[in-house]
Design a protein around this motif. Structure first.
Motif, PDB file in Angstrom:
ATOM      1  N   SER A   1      -5.747   3.756   6.950  1.00 14.36           N
ATOM      2  CA  SER A   1      -4.471   4.438   7.155  1.00 14.36           C
ATOM      3  C   SER A   1      -4.622   5.951   7.231  1.00 14.36           C
ATOM      4  O   SER A   1      -3.740   6.637   7.739  1.00 14.36           O
TER       5      SER A   1
ATOM      6  N   GLN B   1      -2.842  11.445  13.976  1.00 14.79           N
ATOM      7  CA  GLN B   1      -1.457  10.974  13.847  1.00 14.79           C
ATOM      8  C   GLN B   1      -0.798  11.571  12.603  1.00 14.79           C
ATOM      9  O   GLN B   1       0.361  11.970  12.617  1.00 14.79           O
TER      10      GLN B   1
ATOM     11  N   PRO C   1      -1.944   1.334  10.709  1.00 17.44           N
ATOM     12  CA  PRO C   1      -0.599   1.887  10.607  1.00 17.44           C
ATOM     13  C   PRO C   1       0.015   2.153  11.989  1.00 17.44           C
ATOM     14  O   PRO C   1      -0.702   2.327  12.964  1.00 17.44           O
TER      15      PRO C   1
ATOM     16  N   LEU D   1       2.541  14.394  11.943  1.00 10.64           N
ATOM     17  CA  LEU D   1       3.718  14.188  11.102  1.00 10.64           C
ATOM     18  C   LEU D   1       4.016  15.406  10.228  1.00 10.64           C
ATOM     19  O   LEU D   1       5.056  15.494   9.605  1.00 10.64           O
TER      20      LEU D   1
ATOM     21  N   ASN E   1       7.928  19.215   6.202  1.00 12.44           N
ATOM     22  CA  ASN E   1       6.925  18.405   5.506  1.00 12.44           C
ATOM     23  C   ASN E   1       5.605  19.154   5.558  1.00 12.44           C
ATOM     24  O   ASN E   1       4.628  18.654   6.115  1.00 12.44           O
TER      25      ASN E   1
ATOM     26  N   PHE F   1       2.189  17.531   4.141  1.00 15.47           N
ATOM     27  CA  PHE F   1       2.079  16.081   4.302  1.00 15.47           C
ATOM     28  C   PHE F   1       0.639  15.575   4.301  1.00 15.47           C
ATOM     29  O   PHE F   1       0.310  14.631   3.583  1.00 15.47           O
TER      30      PHE F   1
ATOM     31  N   LEU G   1      -3.300  11.253  -2.259  1.00 16.25           N
ATOM     32  CA  LEU G   1      -2.968   9.886  -2.670  1.00 16.25           C
ATOM     33  C   LEU G   1      -4.174   8.987  -2.426  1.00 16.25           C
ATOM     34  O   LEU G   1      -4.512   8.137  -3.255  1.00 16.25           O
TER      35      LEU G   1
ATOM     36  N   LYS H   1      11.277  11.398  10.024  1.00 16.34           N
ATOM     37  CA  LYS H   1      11.194  12.429  11.049  1.00 16.34           C
ATOM     38  C   LYS H   1      11.968  12.027  12.300  1.00 16.34           C
ATOM     39  O   LYS H   1      12.462  12.862  13.030  1.00 16.34           O
TER      40      LYS H   1
ATOM     41  N   ARG I   1       4.108   5.541   2.538  1.00 11.82           N
ATOM     42  CA  ARG I   1       4.379   6.980   2.662  1.00 11.82           C
ATOM     43  C   ARG I   1       4.327   7.424   4.122  1.00 11.82           C
ATOM     44  O   ARG I   1       5.193   8.154   4.600  1.00 11.82           O
ATOM     45  N   ILE I   2       3.302   6.949   4.817  1.00  9.89           N
ATOM     46  CA  ILE I   2       3.132   7.333   6.219  1.00  9.89           C
ATOM     47  C   ILE I   2       4.285   6.793   7.067  1.00  9.89           C
ATOM     48  O   ILE I   2       4.914   7.530   7.831  1.00  9.89           O
TER      49      ILE I   2
ATOM     50  N   THR J   1       1.739   4.071  14.976  1.00 11.14           N
ATOM     51  CA  THR J   1       1.654   5.440  15.475  1.00 11.14           C
ATOM     52  C   THR J   1       3.061   5.911  15.855  1.00 11.14           C
ATOM     53  O   THR J   1       4.001   5.122  15.894  1.00 11.14           O
TER      54      THR J   1
ATOM     55  N   ASP K   1       0.830  -1.201   0.000  1.00  5.15           N
ATOM     56  CA  ASP K   1       0.000   0.000   0.000  1.00  5.15           C
ATOM     57  C   ASP K   1       0.867   1.254   0.000  1.00  5.15           C
ATOM     58  O   ASP K   1       1.584   1.516   0.969  1.00  5.15           O
ATOM     59  N   LEU K   2       0.757   2.021  -1.073  1.00  7.13           N
ATOM     60  CA  LEU K   2       1.574   3.224  -1.233  1.00  7.13           C
ATOM     61  C   LEU K   2       1.352   4.224  -0.102  1.00  7.13           C
ATOM     62  O   LEU K   2       2.293   4.855   0.383  1.00  7.13           O
ATOM     63  N   ILE K   3       0.101   4.364   0.311  1.00  3.54           N
ATOM     64  CA  ILE K   3      -0.213   5.333   1.365  1.00  3.54           C
ATOM     65  C   ILE K   3       0.446   4.930   2.681  1.00  3.54           C
ATOM     66  O   ILE K   3       1.048   5.755   3.368  1.00  3.54           O
ATOM     67  N   VAL K   4       0.352   3.646   3.030  1.00  5.56           N
ATOM     68  CA  VAL K   4       0.966   3.178   4.273  1.00  5.56           C
ATOM     69  C   VAL K   4       2.478   3.335   4.203  1.00  5.56           C
ATOM     70  O   VAL K   4       3.110   3.760   5.171  1.00  5.56           O
TER      71      VAL K   4
ATOM     72  N   THR L   1       7.607   8.621   6.233  1.00  2.00           N
ATOM     73  CA  THR L   1       7.678   9.965   6.806  1.00  2.00           C
ATOM     74  C   THR L   1       7.924   9.889   8.307  1.00  2.00           C
ATOM     75  O   THR L   1       8.732  10.633   8.856  1.00  2.00           O
ATOM     76  N   LEU L   2       7.231   8.984   8.953  1.00  5.65           N
ATOM     77  CA  LEU L   2       7.368   8.815  10.393  1.00  5.65           C
ATOM     78  C   LEU L   2       8.812   8.492  10.755  1.00  5.65           C
ATOM     79  O   LEU L   2       9.412   9.123  11.628  1.00  5.65           O
TER      80      LEU L   2
END
Lengths: 150, 210
Positions: free
Chosen positions: B146, B88, A134, B92, B97, B100, B107, A53, A45-46, A136, A40-43, A49-50
């Motif tokens: 998500s 959440q 996802p 971020l 970012n 974001f 997306l 950071k 990405r998340i 946290t 999953d592209l969205i997961v 990023t997490l």
């Protein structure tokens, strides 16, 4: 150094600022690297990023086979975030293969359902830990703390 | 009468704020997200001010505390639509970012439109391939959870049950429902983002709503 998430912040939020040691007590001891394995592209990405950071150098691939190929080609990652259900090669299979190759990286599984039976089966493939996705901020900090203590 | 003058300078809010004695805020920073900050000026007295702006049914509250701008979306609007996972995502977002949340949500929109088209086509077939339909729903369930889209996700759960039972009529009903929930959510999020953009771009003054 300890990674911690402060929930007693006066703002009522856990803020993330890798420059600031105050709120979340995060300092990367050394250069950590991570591989996110998820279709999953969205997961991806998340999670990317997490981790970015939090100061971790991160790469993403969309199935277990690509993850195994990366390790086989000599790449190394301190941490692997492995999704359970993926096409081509799923999480449990990829985990088994990585362990059979002698890869000792921390492999954290992520599932979409909080089913004990599913998580146990996935753990049996060789995971260090298993979470529901996802992840946290607090989950990630806990994982990185464990990694740093090993 | 309160007034507020602020403008964006190099992406940071700078301004002059006049104290509004009438506002007593209990734990004012709870649930607020920092949008832009200016350097704290120790010579100026502490100021706190709250404004409300709205568009359609999305209400935003702007809170200025010591020259920092905080933004709060009306929680009631998102109650039941978006769960803590969305919060959440907001955590971020930062200066490195800055877009974001908008990026991830975009997306999600792209992904969802494709999935809904695929689902519509798959369920139009004479002989429905329920495993294929289920695969699409599984993906939709994953991406909606998500970003915290709980109502969409919940319909996906029911949808998967119908796929497992190979129930064509039930699946069609779920498809209709998921399309409906998705469009509601999309509408709210688009309004929210548009409003945020307008607020940030409003150099000069913020409209004060009574």
């Amino acid at each position: 150094m300890v990674f911690g998430a402060s929930s007693s912040s006066s703002k009522g939020m856990t803020s993330i600022d890798k420059r600031n040691d105050g709120n979340n007590n995060f300092v990367a001891e050394r250069n950590l690297s991570a591989l996110i394995v998820d279709d999953d592209l969205i997961v991806r990405r998340i999670h990317t990023t997490l981790l970015t950071k939090l100061g971790v150098k991160t790469q993403g691939v969309e199935n277990g086979k690509k993850a195994v190929d990366l390790f086989q080609s000599g790449d190394f990652f301190d941490l692997v975030i492995m999704d359970m259900e993926m096409p081509v090669m799923d999480g449990p299979e990829a985990t088994k293969q990585l362990r059979a190759m002698g890869i000792g990286s921390m492999i954290v599984g992520v599932t979409s359902r909080n089913l004990e039976s599913e998580k146990q089966a996935f753990m049996g493939a060789g995971l260090n830990d298993c979470y529901v996705k996802p992840l946290t901020v607090d989950d990630m900090i806990a994982i990185l703390n464990k990694l740093n203590n090993n | 009468m309160t007034s507020c003058l602020w403008s964006l300078e190099n992406g940071r809010a700078k301004g002059k704020f006049v104290a509004d004695q009438g506002i007593h805020l209990k734990d004012p920073l709870l649930d607020y997200r920092p949008m832009a900050n200016k350097g704290y000026d120790a010579n100026k007295p502490t100021t706190t001010m709250c404004h409300q702006v709205s568009q359609k049914d999305v209400i935003m509250r702007l809170l200025f505390v010591d020259g920092s701008l905080y933004l709060k979306g009306n929680p009631a609007i998102f109650h039941g639509y978006l769960d803590d996972q969305f919060t959440q995502l907001q955590k971020l977002q930062d200066e490195s970012n800055p877009d974001f949340v908008v990026e991830v949500v975009s997306l999600f929109f792209e992904d969802s439109e494709k999935l809904l088209n695929n689902l519509t086509r798959a369920l139009e077939q004479q002989n429905v391939d329920f495993r294929q339909v289920d695969a699409h729903v599984h993906q939709f369930k994953g991406s909606s959870s998500s970003i915290g889209a709980m109502r969409v996700k919940n319909v996906c759960v029911a949808f998967r049950n119908n796929c497992e039972a190979q129930n064509h009529e039930g699946s069609l009903r779920c498809l209709q429902q998921v399309k409906y929930e998705y469009s509601l959510l999309k509408n709210k999020l688009e309004t929210l983002f548009r409003l945020e953009q307008q607020i940030l771009a409003a150099g000069g003054s913020i409209p004060i709503m009574e």
